[in-house]
Design a protein around this motif. Structure first.
Motif, mmCIF file in Angstrom:
data_model
loop_
_atom_site.group_PDB
_atom_site.id
_atom_site.type_symbol
_atom_site.label_atom_id
_atom_site.label_comp_id
_atom_site.label_asym_id
_atom_site.label_seq_id
_atom_site.Cartn_x
_atom_site.Cartn_y
_atom_site.Cartn_z
ATOM 1 N N SER A 9 63.614 53.997 73.051
ATOM 2 C CA SER A 9 63.123 52.810 72.271
ATOM 3 C C SER A 9 61.618 52.769 72.549
ATOM 4 C CB SER A 9 63.851 51.453 72.799
ATOM 5 O OG SER A 9 62.983 51.080 74.230
ATOM 6 N N CYS A 10 60.937 51.691 71.821
ATOM 7 C CA CYS A 10 59.767 51.409 71.810
ATOM 8 C C CYS A 10 59.178 50.950 73.163
ATOM 9 C CB CYS A 10 59.085 50.240 70.873
ATOM 10 S SG CYS A 10 60.127 48.797 71.197
ATOM 11 N N LEU A 32 70.941 49.702 74.589
ATOM 12 C CA LEU A 32 71.084 49.106 73.366
ATOM 13 C C LEU A 32 71.996 49.512 72.535
ATOM 14 C CD1 LEU A 32 67.329 49.247 72.114
ATOM 15 C CD2 LEU A 32 68.443 47.249 73.402
ATOM 16 N N GLN A 37 71.818 44.173 75.086
ATOM 17 C CA GLN A 37 70.837 43.072 74.850
ATOM 18 C C GLN A 37 71.582 41.785 74.261
ATOM 19 O OE1 GLN A 37 71.619 45.636 72.890
ATOM 20 N NE2 GLN A 37 70.922 45.853 70.777
ATOM 21 N N TYR A 38 72.891 41.928 73.732
ATOM 22 C CA TYR A 38 73.142 40.589 73.182
ATOM 23 C C TYR A 38 74.129 39.770 74.401
ATOM 24 C CZ TYR A 38 71.737 42.758 68.801
ATOM 25 O OH TYR A 38 70.918 43.233 67.965
ATOM 26 N N ALA A 49 66.773 39.168 72.814
ATOM 27 C CA ALA A 49 67.655 40.451 72.776
ATOM 28 C C ALA A 49 67.026 41.407 72.334
ATOM 29 C CB ALA A 49 68.743 40.165 71.842
ATOM 30 N N VAL A 51 64.184 44.707 73.722
ATOM 31 C CA VAL A 51 63.283 45.424 74.677
ATOM 32 C C VAL A 51 61.843 45.831 74.068
ATOM 33 C CG1 VAL A 51 64.954 46.156 76.468
ATOM 34 C CG2 VAL A 51 64.405 47.856 74.588
ATOM 35 N N PRO A 52 60.678 46.036 74.784
ATOM 36 C CA PRO A 52 60.591 45.760 76.269
ATOM 37 C C PRO A 52 60.318 44.611 76.460
ATOM 38 C CG PRO A 52 58.406 46.393 74.913
ATOM 39 C CD PRO A 52 59.628 46.491 73.889
ATOM 40 N N GLU A 64 57.160 41.288 73.656
ATOM 41 C CA GLU A 64 56.398 41.509 72.540
ATOM 42 C C GLU A 64 55.555 42.680 73.030
ATOM 43 O OE1 GLU A 64 57.332 40.829 69.837
ATOM 44 O OE2 GLU A 64 58.653 38.905 70.406
ATOM 45 N N LEU A 65 55.596 43.839 72.668
ATOM 46 C CA LEU A 65 55.135 45.067 72.990
ATOM 47 C C LEU A 65 53.619 44.970 73.095
ATOM 48 C CD1 LEU A 65 56.044 48.360 71.921
ATOM 49 C CD2 LEU A 65 53.853 48.219 72.473
ATOM 50 N N VAL A 100 53.277 48.400 65.246
ATOM 51 C CA VAL A 100 54.373 47.774 65.692
ATOM 52 C C VAL A 100 54.913 47.047 64.387
ATOM 53 C CG1 VAL A 100 55.329 46.166 67.179
ATOM 54 C CG2 VAL A 100 53.562 47.848 68.198
ATOM 55 N N MET A 105 58.469 48.104 62.819
ATOM 56 C CA MET A 105 59.686 46.787 62.103
ATOM 57 C C MET A 105 59.806 47.003 60.909
ATOM 58 S SD MET A 105 59.812 45.610 65.326
ATOM 59 C CE MET A 105 61.120 44.397 64.630
ATOM 60 N N ARG A 113 68.214 50.447 61.715
ATOM 61 C CA ARG A 113 69.305 49.168 61.493
ATOM 62 C C ARG A 113 69.327 48.851 60.043
ATOM 63 N NH1 ARG A 113 70.950 47.507 66.748
ATOM 64 N NH2 ARG A 113 69.706 48.065 67.994
#
Ligand SMILES: N[C@@H](CCC(=O)N[C@@H](CS)C(=O)NCC(=O)O)C(=O)O
Length: 205
Positions: A9-10, A32, A37-38, A49, A51-52, A64-65, A100, A105, A113
């Protein structure tokens, strides 16, 4: 401090930054793939829900990264992870936000996703194609920013940890080509001991 993360993940960017700083920290896996996360306990810790997420020593959670990366760099100036002048810092934030908010996203998330972007299964290939186009356009812009420099801002900074996960995702997870100078940046990053340690801890070495 404790970093909530998931391998691949990020959160890897924050993991690298923590390793660069070199102070003790904890790691808490949020799987994940299994949807952790949920579910409690994580959903009660971070209702976003995602990361990070960084639990700080006073117990507060930062999410928020870009905010976490900036906070860590700003509160650990000896690590030298931010430019020293306002123009440099503004350019860094400009790049981090683009990487990001747009490339990750709007681009990669369309691929990872896909179903979240359309209610129609038949549209999914088109959604993925749009994601790839956003990523390609993004890498072109980032590649121009990087130019012939070793690191995005010249000197190493938190922006490089962000570019690293994007380049790694492109090559390893999406099997997309990246511009030559970004491939060189990825190789330089891999040679940094802090990056090797973070990758090894996540089982990605
Ligand atoms: N805008 C968020 C993005 C974080 C994000 O999207 N994290 C992903 C992993 S790379 C996540 O936790 N996804 C969980 C999900 O979407 O269910 C940030 O900057 O921290």
């Amino acid at each position: 401090m404790k970093l909530y993360y998931s391998p691949n993940s990020c959160a890897l960017a924050i993991h690298i930054i923590l390793e660069e700083i070199g102070k003790p920290y904890g790691l808490e896996l949020v799987n994940l793939r299994e949807g952790a996360q949920y579910k409690p306990p994580f959903i009660t810790i971070n209702p976003k829900a995602k990361v990070p997420a960084l639990q700080r020593d006073d117990g507060t959670l930062l999410t928020e990264l870009p905010a976490i990366a900036w906070y860590l760099a700003r509160s650990n100036p000896a690590a030298g992870l931010l430019p020293e002048n306002i123009e440099g810092e503004a350019r860094l934030l400009e790049l981090v936000d683009y990487m990001v908010a747009t490339v990750h996203m709007r681009g990669f998330t369309r691929i990872f996703r896909t179903a979240a972007f359309t209610p129609t299964t038949a549209d999914e290939p088109a959604v993925q194609q749009t994601g790839k186009e956003i990523i390609m356009a993004g890498f072109k812009i980032i590649s121009q920013s990087l130019g012939a420099k070793a690191y995005l801002l010249g000197d190493y900074s938190i922006a490089d940890a962000v570019l690293f996960y994007l380049g790694d995702w492109a090559v390893r997870r999406v099997e997309m080509p990246v511009p030559d100078n970004i491939a060189g940046h990825t190789a330089r990053m891999r040679a940094r001991p802090a990056v090797s340690r973070a990758l090894a801890a996540e089982g990605l070495a």
